[in-house]
Design an enzyme around this catalytic site. Structure first.
Site, PDB file in Angstrom:
ATOM      1  CB  ILE A  31      18.817  27.387-154.914  1.00 50.73           C
ATOM      2  CG1 ILE A  31      17.609  28.305-154.919  1.00 50.73           C
ATOM      3  CG2 ILE A  31      18.422  25.918-155.030  1.00 50.73           C
ATOM      4  CD1 ILE A  31      16.893  28.345-156.260  1.00 50.73           C
ATOM      5  CG  ASN A  87      27.568  14.663-154.153  1.00 48.56           C
ATOM      6  OD1 ASN A  87      28.209  14.024-153.314  1.00 48.56           O
ATOM      7  ND2 ASN A  87      26.780  15.665-153.822  1.00 48.56           N
ATOM      8  N   GLY A  93      24.239  10.905-154.881  1.00 50.62           N
ATOM      9  CA  GLY A  93      23.175  11.907-154.849  1.00 50.62           C
ATOM     10  C   GLY A  93      23.339  13.035-155.836  1.00 50.62           C
ATOM     11  CD  GLN A  94      26.582  14.315-161.017  1.00 47.78           C
ATOM     12  OE1 GLN A  94      27.128  13.210-161.054  1.00 47.78           O
ATOM     13  NE2 GLN A  94      26.888  15.285-161.857  1.00 47.78           N
ATOM     14  CB  SER A  95      20.273  16.388-158.034  1.00 45.00           C
ATOM     15  OG  SER A  95      20.864  17.552-157.498  1.00 45.00           O
ATOM     16  CG  HIS A 100      27.805  20.613-158.828  1.00 40.53           C
ATOM     17  ND1 HIS A 100      27.195  19.875-159.828  1.00 40.53           N
ATOM     18  CD2 HIS A 100      27.299  20.148-157.665  1.00 40.53           C
ATOM     19  CE1 HIS A 100      26.358  19.016-159.285  1.00 40.53           C
ATOM     20  NE2 HIS A 100      26.411  19.153-157.966  1.00 40.53           N
ATOM     21  CG  HIS A 102      28.275  20.437-153.071  1.00 40.51           C
ATOM     22  ND1 HIS A 102      26.980  20.876-152.903  1.00 40.51           N
ATOM     23  CD2 HIS A 102      28.208  19.442-153.992  1.00 40.51           C
ATOM     24  CE1 HIS A 102      26.163  20.163-153.678  1.00 40.51           C
ATOM     25  NE2 HIS A 102      26.883  19.292-154.346  1.00 40.51           N
TER      26      HIS A 102
END
Ligand code: AMP
Ligand code: ZN
Length: 114
Positions: A31, A87, A93-95, A100, A102
């Site tokens: 997104i 990540n 920085g995994q949010s 997943h 990238h």
């Protein structure tokens, strides 16, 4: 996981911009893209972080990579190049806590990453 955004993509409760699906995997456009092509490839099964992977997940991770390879070809970035990123936890920085991969491409990228 009922409160996991990416699990809701898998069940169809929320519909992202899907680019690929098979029995084990699901892929959709990020997104907030960081490159002209920025797609996330996820296992359908909820796995919170890379730390939760087990020896029995070897094949799943192989499938994830091969799906990213196929999508990169479909996107026309296999020749120019692309980057696959996983990540894990805060320093990386995994949010979203459903693993997943990238898939980033369509522009030159620097190294080391930020
Ligand atoms: P990470 O920081 O490695 O956990 O990556 C999470 C990624 O999920 C980020 O690149 C976000 O832009 C992306 N993301 C978050 N919410 C959505 C959403 N609703 N649809 C698509 N991608 C999302
Ligand atoms: Zn999940």
């Amino acid at each position: 996981m009922s409160d996991c955004l990416f699990c809701k993509f898998v069940t169809g409760e929320i519909q992202p911009d899907k680019v690929y699906e098979d029995d084990d995997l699901f892929a959709f456009r990020d997104i907030n893209p960081q490159a002209p092509t920025h797609i996330l490839v996820i296992p359908k099964r909820h796995i919170a972080t890379l730390n939760e992977l087990e020896p029995g997940d070897q094949a799943l991770l192989g499938k994830l990579t091969l799906a990213a390879q196929k999508i990169a070809k479909d996107e026309g970035i296999d020749g120019s190049g692309y980057r696959l990123v996983l990540n894990c936890n805060s320093d990386a920085g995994q949010s979203v806590f459903h693993i997943h991969m990238h898939l980033l491409g369509g522009r030159g990228m620097s190294w080391p990453p930020g």
